[in-house]
Design an enzyme around this catalytic site. Structure first.
Site, mmCIF file in Angstrom:
data_model
loop_
_atom_site.group_PDB
_atom_site.id
_atom_site.type_symbol
_atom_site.label_atom_id
_atom_site.label_comp_id
_atom_site.label_asym_id
_atom_site.label_seq_id
_atom_site.Cartn_x
_atom_site.Cartn_y
_atom_site.Cartn_z
ATOM 1 N N ALA A 108 0.839 -1.206 0.000
ATOM 2 C CA ALA A 108 0.000 0.000 0.000
ATOM 3 C C ALA A 108 0.868 1.247 0.000
ATOM 4 C CB ALA A 108 -0.876 0.036 1.257
ATOM 5 N N GLN A 109 0.321 2.331 -0.505
ATOM 6 C CA GLN A 109 0.841 3.659 -0.154
ATOM 7 C C GLN A 109 0.215 3.872 1.222
ATOM 8 O OE1 GLN A 109 1.730 6.572 1.192
ATOM 9 N NE2 GLN A 109 -0.216 7.421 0.507
ATOM 10 N N SER A 164 -7.588 -1.398 7.905
ATOM 11 C CA SER A 164 -6.984 -0.465 8.860
ATOM 12 C C SER A 164 -8.002 0.196 9.780
ATOM 13 C CB SER A 164 -6.252 0.622 8.066
ATOM 14 O OG SER A 164 -5.970 1.727 8.884
ATOM 15 N N GLU A 169 -7.890 3.141 10.504
ATOM 16 C CA GLU A 169 -8.185 4.460 9.929
ATOM 17 C C GLU A 169 -9.577 4.497 9.316
ATOM 18 O OE1 GLU A 169 -6.478 7.699 9.362
ATOM 19 O OE2 GLU A 169 -5.785 6.843 11.229
ATOM 20 N N TYR A 171 -6.546 7.831 1.967
ATOM 21 C CA TYR A 171 -6.055 6.490 2.323
ATOM 22 C C TYR A 171 -7.182 5.660 2.939
ATOM 23 C CZ TYR A 171 -3.763 2.988 5.327
ATOM 24 O OH TYR A 171 -3.407 1.825 5.962
HETATM 25 P P1 NDP Z 1 4.886 -0.045 4.799
HETATM 26 O O1 NDP Z 1 4.625 1.326 4.282
HETATM 27 O O2 NDP Z 1 6.043 -0.272 5.720
HETATM 28 O O3 NDP Z 1 5.054 -1.056 3.566
HETATM 29 C C1 NDP Z 1 4.284 -0.938 2.421
HETATM 30 C C2 NDP Z 1 4.767 -1.943 1.398
HETATM 31 O O4 NDP Z 1 3.970 -1.829 0.227
HETATM 32 C C3 NDP Z 1 6.223 -1.752 0.954
HETATM 33 O O5 NDP Z 1 6.803 -3.020 0.768
HETATM 34 C C4 NDP Z 1 6.065 -1.037 -0.376
HETATM 35 O O6 NDP Z 1 7.144 -1.246 -1.256
HETATM 36 C C5 NDP Z 1 4.833 -1.746 -0.910
HETATM 37 N N1 NDP Z 1 4.161 -1.025 -1.979
HETATM 38 C C6 NDP Z 1 3.742 0.256 -1.996
HETATM 39 N N2 NDP Z 1 3.117 0.531 -3.145
HETATM 40 C C7 NDP Z 1 3.128 -0.613 -3.892
HETATM 41 C C8 NDP Z 1 2.656 -0.953 -5.166
HETATM 42 N N3 NDP Z 1 2.010 -0.069 -5.934
HETATM 43 N N4 NDP Z 1 2.843 -2.217 -5.623
HETATM 44 C C9 NDP Z 1 3.505 -3.125 -4.856
HETATM 45 N N5 NDP Z 1 4.001 -2.841 -3.632
HETATM 46 C C10 NDP Z 1 3.805 -1.600 -3.157
HETATM 47 O O7 NDP Z 1 3.519 -0.535 5.489
HETATM 48 P P2 NDP Z 1 3.311 -1.489 6.753
HETATM 49 O O8 NDP Z 1 4.177 -2.654 6.631
HETATM 50 O O9 NDP Z 1 3.322 -0.673 7.987
HETATM 51 O O10 NDP Z 1 1.776 -1.905 6.553
HETATM 52 C C11 NDP Z 1 1.419 -3.058 5.789
HETATM 53 C C12 NDP Z 1 -0.023 -2.929 5.348
HETATM 54 O O11 NDP Z 1 -0.876 -2.841 6.470
HETATM 55 C C13 NDP Z 1 -0.347 -1.706 4.492
HETATM 56 O O12 NDP Z 1 -1.344 -2.066 3.578
HETATM 57 C C14 NDP Z 1 -0.906 -0.712 5.501
HETATM 58 O O13 NDP Z 1 -1.764 0.205 4.842
HETATM 59 C C15 NDP Z 1 -1.649 -1.644 6.418
HETATM 60 N N6 NDP Z 1 -1.794 -1.221 7.793
HETATM 61 C C16 NDP Z 1 -0.705 -0.888 8.513
HETATM 62 C C17 NDP Z 1 -0.813 -0.570 9.839
HETATM 63 C C18 NDP Z 1 0.352 -0.183 10.654
HETATM 64 O O14 NDP Z 1 0.144 0.371 11.744
HETATM 65 N N7 NDP Z 1 1.572 -0.475 10.245
HETATM 66 C C19 NDP Z 1 -2.138 -0.605 10.505
HETATM 67 C C20 NDP Z 1 -3.225 -1.007 9.640
HETATM 68 C C21 NDP Z 1 -3.046 -1.319 8.333
HETATM 69 P P3 NDP Z 1 8.469 -0.290 -1.234
HETATM 70 O O15 NDP Z 1 9.363 -0.884 -0.196
HETATM 71 O O16 NDP Z 1 8.962 -0.431 -2.628
HETATM 72 O O17 NDP Z 1 8.005 1.103 -0.895
HETATM 73 P P1 GDR Z 2 -1.450 6.985 11.214
HETATM 74 O O1 GDR Z 2 0.071 6.997 11.703
HETATM 75 O O2 GDR Z 2 -1.818 8.186 10.469
HETATM 76 O O3 GDR Z 2 -2.269 6.639 12.425
HETATM 77 O O4 GDR Z 2 -1.450 5.771 10.180
HETATM 78 P P2 GDR Z 2 1.112 8.190 11.873
HETATM 79 O O5 GDR Z 2 2.201 7.675 12.733
HETATM 80 O O6 GDR Z 2 1.478 8.798 10.558
HETATM 81 O O7 GDR Z 2 0.248 9.304 12.677
HETATM 82 C C1 GDR Z 2 -0.287 9.038 13.961
HETATM 83 C C2 GDR Z 2 -0.787 10.328 14.566
HETATM 84 O O8 GDR Z 2 0.320 11.183 14.879
HETATM 85 C C3 GDR Z 2 0.018 12.506 14.454
HETATM 86 N N1 GDR Z 2 1.249 13.246 14.182
HETATM 87 C C4 GDR Z 2 2.147 12.973 13.209
HETATM 88 N N2 GDR Z 2 2.198 11.979 12.292
HETATM 89 C C5 GDR Z 2 3.252 11.963 11.444
HETATM 90 N N3 GDR Z 2 3.341 10.976 10.541
HETATM 91 N N4 GDR Z 2 4.230 12.901 11.466
HETATM 92 C C6 GDR Z 2 4.216 13.930 12.366
HETATM 93 O O9 GDR Z 2 5.098 14.782 12.385
HETATM 94 C C7 GDR Z 2 3.121 13.957 13.284
HETATM 95 N N5 GDR Z 2 2.789 14.803 14.313
HETATM 96 C C8 GDR Z 2 1.664 14.344 14.839
HETATM 97 C C9 GDR Z 2 -0.831 12.307 13.198
HETATM 98 O O10 GDR Z 2 -1.543 13.513 12.913
HETATM 99 C C10 GDR Z 2 -1.709 11.144 13.627
HETATM 100 O O11 GDR Z 2 -2.826 11.588 14.325
HETATM 101 C C11 GDR Z 2 -0.747 4.568 10.473
HETATM 102 C C12 GDR Z 2 -0.292 3.966 9.126
HETATM 103 O O12 GDR Z 2 0.532 2.857 9.374
HETATM 104 C C13 GDR Z 2 -1.499 3.517 8.311
HETATM 105 O O13 GDR Z 2 -1.047 2.802 7.144
HETATM 106 C C14 GDR Z 2 -2.354 2.559 9.163
HETATM 107 O O14 GDR Z 2 -3.492 2.157 8.454
HETATM 108 C C15 GDR Z 2 -2.757 3.275 10.462
HETATM 109 O O15 GDR Z 2 -1.589 3.664 11.163
HETATM 110 C C16 GDR Z 2 -3.580 2.369 11.370
#
Ligand code: NDP
Ligand code: GDR
Length: 350
Positions: free
Chosen positions: A88-89, A135, A137, A159
């Site tokens: 994911a992005q 998620s 979110e 997202y």
């Molecule tokens: P990361 O951002 O660390 O990893 C995302 C991965 O997706 C990377 O391997 C990235 O590749 C790959 N990717 C991005 N765009 C594409 C694409 N177009 N085609 C193929 N691969 C792609 O995310 P996390 O590991 O933290 O999260 C994993 C999943 O879980 C995601 O879908 C996220 O939205 C979801 N999620 C995460 C949470 C969290 O707290 N971590 C909570 C809830 C859901 P590259 O290395 O090349 O960038």
């Molecule tokens: P989130 O995580 O948006 O919950 O998504 P993030 O750590 O980006 O933000 C959490 C909270 O912190 C506040 N915040 C900031 N966030 C970032 N990134 N940078 C800052 O400087 C900053 N200052 C304050 C944000 O406003 C927010 O409220 C993550 C991702 O992993 C998603 O892919 C996933 O789905 C959700 O968690 C569950």
């Protein structure tokens, strides 16, 4: 013969933990990775063996969720029993800058994968179980707290809207075509492998650099936001458990405890004997046009049906991340002191 799994997003935080878990369980693991001008395999390098070695159980394939033909090709090559769609992005703030790309990857990408799996099943008769990374979110500013599987969605970012699309497509493919497809609705989970632009890692990286004089100030956005922060290593177990059940279903995965960004700062800086108020400035560029104020999950269903529970709690998680980043900062300082590196980092993008 052991099972085969295919992981999209294998180079990301969760992909690396899941690959580790599945290899430990005897799986042959296939990963989809994007072509990039620099290597993105840092998080999985410790798992990689030359594919010519007999014990190589991690195989990587080029592909992209937005390129449906690449997904079909990889599925045909890997012939997986289980597919975990983690790609994911995944950055919420960035999704406001790149809404269409985010939707193409998160929403259409998931649909591309579901279609590829349905066609593969129909043409070969082989079943593939699929996990969709949904998620917290998606709940946005839900009226209920804590949020559970029955809480209505109210997405507040491009997202989150895209994740809602993927969530319902996953359920629809389960109902319409009988695919074994599950949504894990995971709340925030972190680790030393967390991307450096997410707030937890941004804080632990900066605090440990501040401690060694490599940085003076950390610029953040909304300090009042509250999240339910767990440990990624615990959460990938829940993903696997979902695909081992008799029937497919959707589950919330969370710790049930929530803390503010301010609490995260307190915990981190106090552990380093620093006062965060001396080092933090708020920069509105990190505000989101629509913010999610408070997320806290109720994971009773996962606990009762999967037997899953988190092992690491907030304080242990923060300390694990700080300990890791303190070592990184020390290495950086050694290089800087030797004149082999500068201290400039691209902080404006964080
Ligand atoms: P990361 O951002 O660390 O990893 C995302 C991965 O997706 C990377 O391997 C990235 O590749 C790959 N990717 C991005 N765009 C594409 C694409 N177009 N085609 C193929 N691969 C792609 O995310 P996390 O590991 O933290 O999260 C994993 C999943 O879980 C995601 O879908 C996220 O939205 C979801 N999620 C995460 C949470 C969290 O707290 N971590 C909570 C809830 C859901 P590259 O290395 O090349 O960038
Ligand atoms: P989130 O995580 O948006 O919950 O998504 P993030 O750590 O980006 O933000 C959490 C909270 O912190 C506040 N915040 C900031 N966030 C970032 N990134 N940078 C800052 O400087 C900053 N200052 C304050 C944000 O406003 C927010 O409220 C993550 C991702 O992993 C998603 O892919 C996933 O789905 C959700 O968690 C569950």
């Amino acid at each position: 013969m052991g099972k085969r799994a295919l992981i999209t997003g294998i180079t990301g935080q969760d992909g690396s933990f899941l690959a580790e878990l599945l290899i430990d369980k005897g799986y042959e693991v296939h990963g989809v990775m994007r072509r990039s001008s620099t290597f993105t395999t840092e998080r999985i390098e410790h798992l990689y063996r030359d594919i010519h070695e007999p014990d190589a159980r991690l195989k990587l394939h080029y592909g992209d969720l937005t390129d449906a033909s690449s997904l079909r090709r990889v599925i045909t090559l890997a012939q997986p029993d289980e597919v975990y769609n983690l790609a994911a992005q995944s950055h919420v703030r960035t999704s406001f800058d790149q809404p269409i790309y985010t939707a193409e990857t998160v929403a259409i990408g998931a649909l591309n994968l579901l279609e590829a799996i349905r066609d593969y099943r129909d043409s070969t008769g082989r079943e593939i179980r699929i996990y969709q990374a949904s998620s917290s979110e998606m709940y946005g500013n839900a009226r209920e707290c804590p949020q559970s599987e029955s809480t209505p969605f109210s997405p507040r970012s491009p997202y989150a809207c895209a994740k809602v699309h993927a969530f319902w497509q996953t359920i629809n493919y389960r109902d319409a075509y009988g695919l074994f497809a599950c949504n894990g609705v995971l709340f925030n989970h972190e680790s030393p492998r967390r991307g450096e632009t997410f707030v937890s890692r941004k804080i632990t990286r900066a605090a440990t650099r501040i401690k060694l004089g490599l940085q003076k100030t950390l610029y953040l956005g909304n300090l009042d936001a509250k999240r339910d922060w767990g440990y990624a290593g615990d959460y990938v177990e829940a993903m696997w458990l979902m695909l081992q059940q008799h029937d497919p279903d959707d589950y919330v995965v969370a710790t049930g405890q929530c803390h503010s960004v301010r609490d995260f700062l307190n915990e981190t800086f106090a552990y380093l004997d620093l006062d965060w108020q001396d080092h933090i400035e708020v920069d509105p560029r990190y505000f989101r046009p629509t913010e999610v104020h408070e997320l806290r999950g109720d994971a009773s269903k996962a606990r009762n049906l999967l037997g899953w529970k988190p092992r690491l709690r907030f304080r242990g998680l923060v300390r694990m991340m700080v300990d890791h980043d303190a070592k990184m900062a020390e290495q950086e300082k050694t290089l800087v002191d030797a004149g082999l590196a500068t201290t400039q980092m691209s902080h404006e993008w964080h």
